[in-house]
Design an enzyme around this catalytic site. Sequence first.
Site, PDB file in Angstrom:
ATOM      1  CB  SER A  44       5.207 -37.771  29.208  1.00 56.73           C
ATOM      2  OG  SER A  44       5.851 -37.492  27.974  1.00 56.73           O
ATOM      3  CG  HIS A 249      10.121 -38.131  29.303  1.00 54.95           C
ATOM      4  ND1 HIS A 249      10.281 -39.318  28.625  1.00 54.95           N
ATOM      5  CD2 HIS A 249       8.892 -37.656  28.950  1.00 54.95           C
ATOM      6  CE1 HIS A 249       9.191 -39.556  27.902  1.00 54.95           C
ATOM      7  NE2 HIS A 249       8.346 -38.564  28.083  1.00 54.95           N
TER       8      HIS A 249
END
Length: 267
Positions: A44, A249
């Site tokens: 990711s 993230h």
Amino acid sequence: MRLSRRAATASAFLVTTALALSGASAAVSAPRPKATDYVALGDSYSSGVGAGGYDSGSGSCKRSAKAYPALWAAAHKPASYHFTACSGARTGDVLANQLAPLNSGTDLVSITIGGNDAGFADTMTTCVLQGETACLNRVATARAYVRQTLPGKLDQVYDAIDGKAPAARVVVLGYPRFYKLGNCSVGLSEKSRAAINAAADDINAVTAKRAADHGFTFADVNKTFAGHEICSSAPWLHSVTLPVENSYHPTANGQSKGYLPVFGSAA
């Protein structure tokens, strides 16, 4: 004719040795050819979760136009570009699902991998929901996995990349430390934040060593992310947020200002 990575290194060594023995004083370095065939692999952090702008055709892989591979490709316009990085990917997923575009003509490969193998998502969930003791125990388990098991998993991926694209420049990017320490009044305890940062350091150290042993380039993003961790005044990482998969993230700035310059310098 393309030279393999090992052959190119050997040739450079022989040239350098010959110059030294002949007394030549001028510095000689082979120009790096422009990469024209680029394959972006990984998890990711490479697909761009958290940055938004996802390709509707990428489904649960959440490949973003704002991710560093897409930004680099847009700026450099390689002759071919394959973006197979996928949210949630582990080393086994890279081996099974991401390597098809690689071939003997591939010039450049990028990858982030290993965090999910080490239990990144479960570790952060534990730390957020179960308190300091549970967090420290879970981080300790993850760090043991990184030291004992992850090296072999990375070797499998790196061997496969080398076998399919022996002439490619392979850039292995690391993960940033999540937290600026000493600056948070809410959320996880300072001990938990420090332990999570130490786990990130562990995975980067292991990844850098395995990458170097395969003749790959390791690209450390901690310098660009310094001052932009969670708890800083201008974070480039999401803390706990909605949608929940964005948590921990990189933001769009994290991709364009944290990852892209480091990759661009190494590519």
